[in-house]
Scaffold this motif. Structure first.
Motif, short mmCIF file in Angstrom:
data_model
loop_
_atom_site.label_atom_id
_atom_site.label_comp_id
_atom_site.label_asym_id
_atom_site.label_seq_id
_atom_site.Cartn_x
_atom_site.Cartn_y
_atom_site.Cartn_z
N ILE A 135 0.77 -1.18 -0.06
CA ILE A 135 -0.03 -0.03 0.09
C ILE A 135 0.83 1.30 -0.07
O ILE A 135 1.97 1.22 0.50
CB ILE A 135 -0.84 0.00 1.10
CG1 ILE A 135 -0.43 0.06 2.52
CG2 ILE A 135 -2.23 -1.07 1.03
CD1 ILE A 135 -1.39 0.54 3.59
N TYR A 136 0.13 2.29 -0.58
CA TYR A 136 1.06 3.44 -0.70
C TYR A 136 0.93 4.24 0.37
O TYR A 136 -0.32 4.41 1.04
CB TYR A 136 0.68 4.08 -2.15
CG TYR A 136 1.48 5.51 -2.25
CD1 TYR A 136 2.66 5.14 -2.99
CD2 TYR A 136 0.97 6.92 -2.28
CE1 TYR A 136 3.47 6.27 -3.32
CE2 TYR A 136 1.80 8.02 -2.55
CZ TYR A 136 2.89 7.68 -3.03
OH TYR A 136 3.89 8.69 -3.20
N ALA A 192 8.20 0.19 -10.66
CA ALA A 192 7.71 0.93 -11.92
C ALA A 192 6.09 0.80 -11.46
O ALA A 192 5.50 1.73 -11.96
CB ALA A 192 7.99 0.06 -13.15
N ASP A 193 5.64 -0.17 -11.00
CA ASP A 193 4.27 -0.09 -10.23
C ASP A 193 4.14 0.95 -9.64
O ASP A 193 3.09 1.56 -9.66
CB ASP A 193 4.12 -1.68 -9.57
CG ASP A 193 4.23 -2.75 -10.56
OD1 ASP A 193 3.20 -3.54 -10.83
OD2 ASP A 193 5.48 -2.98 -10.91
N ILE A 194 5.12 1.33 -8.68
CA ILE A 194 4.82 2.21 -7.54
C ILE A 194 4.65 3.53 -8.52
O ILE A 194 3.78 4.57 -8.06
CB ILE A 194 6.15 2.25 -6.63
CG1 ILE A 194 5.93 0.88 -5.76
CG2 ILE A 194 5.81 3.24 -5.62
CD1 ILE A 194 7.15 0.91 -4.79
N LYS A 195 5.58 3.87 -9.20
CA LYS A 195 5.43 5.12 -10.10
C LYS A 195 4.13 5.08 -10.97
O LYS A 195 3.70 6.27 -11.07
CB LYS A 195 6.87 5.17 -10.90
CG LYS A 195 8.05 5.58 -10.18
CD LYS A 195 9.29 5.77 -10.88
CE LYS A 195 10.58 6.16 -10.11
NZ LYS A 195 11.67 5.69 -10.52
N ALA A 196 3.70 4.27 -11.66
CA ALA A 196 2.57 4.13 -12.16
C ALA A 196 1.49 4.52 -11.23
O ALA A 196 0.53 5.20 -11.51
CB ALA A 196 2.40 2.84 -12.80
N PHE A 197 1.46 4.08 -9.97
CA PHE A 197 0.46 4.26 -9.15
C PHE A 197 0.50 5.56 -8.74
O PHE A 197 -0.65 6.27 -8.86
CB PHE A 197 0.70 3.31 -7.90
CG PHE A 197 -0.30 3.54 -6.75
CD1 PHE A 197 -1.59 2.90 -6.59
CD2 PHE A 197 -0.01 4.59 -5.82
CE1 PHE A 197 -2.54 3.17 -5.53
CE2 PHE A 197 -1.09 5.06 -4.74
CZ PHE A 197 -2.06 4.23 -5.02
N GLU A 198 1.64 6.30 -8.42
CA GLU A 198 1.69 7.71 -8.18
C GLU A 198 1.08 8.42 -9.22
O GLU A 198 0.47 9.56 -8.85
CB GLU A 198 3.08 7.85 -7.75
CG GLU A 198 3.65 7.47 -6.56
CD GLU A 198 5.17 7.89 -6.20
OE1 GLU A 198 5.76 7.94 -7.08
OE2 GLU A 198 5.33 8.37 -4.96
N ALA A 199 1.62 8.26 -10.44
CA ALA A 199 1.08 8.95 -11.55
C ALA A 199 -0.55 9.25 -11.80
O ALA A 199 -1.12 10.38 -11.59
CB ALA A 199 1.41 8.50 -12.85
N ASP A 200 -1.22 8.03 -11.30
CA ASP A 200 -2.75 8.17 -11.37
C ASP A 200 -3.25 8.86 -10.07
O ASP A 200 -4.10 9.65 -10.28
CB ASP A 200 -3.17 6.71 -11.36
CG ASP A 200 -3.19 6.22 -12.72
OD1 ASP A 200 -2.63 6.79 -13.69
OD2 ASP A 200 -3.37 5.11 -12.93
#
Lengths: 463, 204
Positions: free
Chosen positions: A24-25, B188-196
């Motif tokens: 989770i973020y 890469a998944d974390i960065k993609a998540f952040e963008a959205d």
């Protein structure tokens, strides 16, 4: 599908899933001096940088002295406390993390400072290397305490692996009796469900009693969720929440504010959302509470008696109660109002907000503490709470009544600084833990509300 | 992180419920800025008769001979056996650091506090939950206990019992994997998540 508030918040931060564990973020990590040095050291050794600097906000609070701060960190007498705070300052500078330092007026207990600065917003995921991070759930945030390895993990990756908790609803309805506060409510609930009653659950507090609590009161309640074993305590967003957040230094403004409000107003459990467990209480059943033992669930109403181990539920509880009575030097069947007190502590992340200080001051106005009280401390939750209290003249009321008015910090809640109990001393404390040795080796802690602490200071015993 | 595969040892029985992390490692020792050296102060207030402070020579302090860890028969125990809700209270990771530094590699209890349970896995300690009847049997025996993480079993007195552990936790312990390295594989998944995410919640 209808969702609980916890489900909504968890899903909004879900980056990926692996079996039962989710990445989770994390929107906000609050950092303090005790649980962070090894995390920063880990980053350095691995040559890693923080993932997102702006997510982090640091403040020293556990170790800070509550007197004589004028010479700054270098003036702290205890060399180990000084080193820990200096290490936080150094790490934050080195990594570029924003820190509110010891002599800044905004400094305070991380769980008071966060909401006060708007560093805590509804809908956020918030972590801190401190179990009382559950406090921030009062604003409709997903907030929980983590260990130091996890502090390092959040610094390095901006995320955290978590298994999703089950959902518990604790519903309280009705009007609280006079002088009954959120603290009494929290202790009463813990007494009913036990210190492991919420283990594995995120607890959402609902019902009109909760709606009628101030935001400060809601923070007190969510703060103590961990004492019921739940990492997360949470309350739906309402107009009070939004009013509280408005205009804080880190709160959004203008168009962003409007967008945020629109989203925040969706932060409640849907009508038909599934809870794994639902427990209901009636506010009118709750009296003022005093703990008698060494665990927050060893608690009774102020007009009751210390229980007898012969009335315990089972052999494990019987042994626990007997151990507690032996430790705390009380006999079974003693009337709570006959227990004499040596010291008073009004403070901690549970009860050091302006509302708590106002309640205590209102009781102590034009009164004096009893002659058997050796020391009564009032430790505001932050420099800004301290200033507000002074602007309202509360400091004068405390000082005139014979209490000491201190600088902000965790102080005698866990006694990592110079404020502690001596062996055999008994304290009425507005903090959250009455564990053996918590406020000083061989000392005895009784958890109470600010009202009861202030009143008992005048009586010299619980009253 | 150290791997955990199998372990055979007697268990030191700490017959108390709700053992909190303040008891496991009292706050005065939290002022250390290191990860090691907490073992000598594990259960400090129960283990010694005097008041402990950082920097004391613990070998010269008076021991509480009644405390389980001070009994010769449990000196080599690497398994701790205890009761419900072990590790409740403060989130301090100093608690598992102290247990590990002392030499414990596994803890068996009917239940654990959530934060403590997670902290164990980060430090190569295996927390095992068992039902109360089995816990009672363990308290009643002085036999050696064998733990096999891969098979998810504990065995003693010729009987085998299984235990539950999340597959991800298990995998990381078995292989001694570093959590952060693993997570950064998903950068890469974390960065993609952040963008959205920051588009949707622009005020954050």
């Amino acid at each position: 599908m209808p969702q609980t508030l916890y489900d909504k918040l968890f899903n909004a931060h879900l980056v990926r899933k692996e079996g039962n564990i989710a990445l989770i973020y994390i929107d906000r990590q609050l950092i303090h001096e005790v649980t962070s040095p090894q995390a920063f050291e880990g980053l350095k050794l691995a040559g890693r940088k923080p993932w997102r600097l702006a997510a982090n906000l640091a403040v020293p609070e556990h170790n800070v002295p509550t007197t004589q701060r004028s010479s700054g960190v270098s003036g702290i007498k205890d060399p180990t406390s000084k080193l820990q705070i200096a290490t936080l300052d150094k790490n934050c500078e080195e990594f570029g993390i924003k820190e509110i330092t010891m002599n800044d007026i905004r400094q305070g207990i991380v769980h008071v400072m966060g909401p006060e600065q708007g560093a805590t917003l509804p809908g956020m995921s918030i972590v801190c290397g401190d179990s009382h991070t559950s406090t921030h759930g009062a604003l409709g945030a997903l907030a929980f305490g983590i260990g130091t390895s996890e502090v390092e993990h959040v610094l390095a990756t901006g995320c955290l692996w978590q298994s999703k908790s089950k959902n518990m609803k604790i519903e309280v309805n009705g009007k609280l009796n006079s002088h009954i506060s959120a603290k009494d409510l929290a202790l009463y609930i813990i007494g009913q469900i036990g210190t492991a009653g919420g283990a594995g659950f995120a607890i959402e507090f609902t019902g009109n009693t909760i709606e009628n609590l101030s935001i400060e009161g809601r923070m007190t309640l969510c703060n103590m969720a961990i004492e019921a074993g739940a990492r997360v305590g949470i309350i739906a967003v309402d107009n009070k929440t939004i009013d509280y957040v408005r205009g804080r230094p880190l709160s959004p403004t203008g168009k962003s504010w409007d967008q945020a409000c629109q989203y925040w107003q969706t932060l409640y459990s849907d009508d038909k959302a599934h809870f794994d467990k639902v427990i209901s209480f009636n506010a009118k059943d709750i009296k003022r509470q005093v703990t008698w033992g060494t665990s927050p669930d060893m608690v009774v109403a102020i007009d009751a008696f210390v229980p007898s181990p012969s009335n315990s539920k089972n052999s494990v509880q019987k042994a626990n109660w007997q151990n507690a009575l032996n430790y705390i030097h009380l006999n079974a069947n003693t009337k709570i109002t006959q227990i004499k007190i040596d010291k008073i502590f009004i403070g901690s992340c549970t009860n050091a907000r302006i509302e708590d200080l106002r309640i205590a001051a209102n009781v102590l106005k034009d009164k004096s503490i009893a002659s058997n009280i050796k020391l009564a401390l009032v430790v505001p939750g932050s420099g800004l709470v301290k200033k507000q209290a002074e602007d309202e003249g509360l400091d004068k009321i405390f000082i005139n009544a014979g209490l000491e008015w201190r600088e902000a910090g965790c102080s005698m809640c866990l006694a990592m600084n110079a404020d502690k109990l001596s062996v055999g001393e008994r304290c009425a404390s507005t903090s959250n833990r009455n564990f053996e040795g918590r406020q000083g080796q061989g000392s005895f802690t009784h958890l109470v509300s600010p009202y009861t602490a202030a009143k008992s200071a005048i009586c010299g015993k619980f009253c | 992180m150290d791997k955990f595969t199998t372990l055979t040892s007697i268990a030191a029985p700490l017959d108390r419920a709700n053992v909190d992390t303040d008891a496991i490692i009292p706050k005065q020792f939290l002022k250390s800025i290191k990860r090691s050296g907490f073992g000598e102060n594990l259960f400090d207030e129960w283990r010694y008769l005097d008041h402990g402070e950082i920097g004391m020579d613990n070998s010269k302090r008076p021991l509480n001979k009644d405390f389980v860890l001070n009994k010769t028969e449990y000196r080599d125990a690497t398994i701790l056996l205890t009761r419900d809700n072990f590790g409740c209270g403060s989130s301090r990771e100093h608690a598992p650091w102290a247990l590990k530094d002392y030499g414990f590699k596994a803890i068996i209890a009917p239940s654990f506090a959530d934060i403590f349970y997670n902290n164990c896995f980060k430090n190569g300690i295996l927390p095992i939950t068992q039902d109360k009847p089995i816990i009672d049997k363990l308290f009643a025996t002085k036999a050696k206990i064998s733990i096999n993480l891969d098979a998810q079993t504990i065995s003693f007195n010729n009987k085998i019992y299984t235990f539950e552990v999340d597959s991800q936790h298990k995998n990381r312990l078995l292989n001694g994997l570093d959590d952060i390295d693993l997570t950064l594989q998903y950068s890469a998944d974390i960065k993609a998540f952040e963008a959205d995410y920051f588009k949707k919640y622009s005020w954050l």
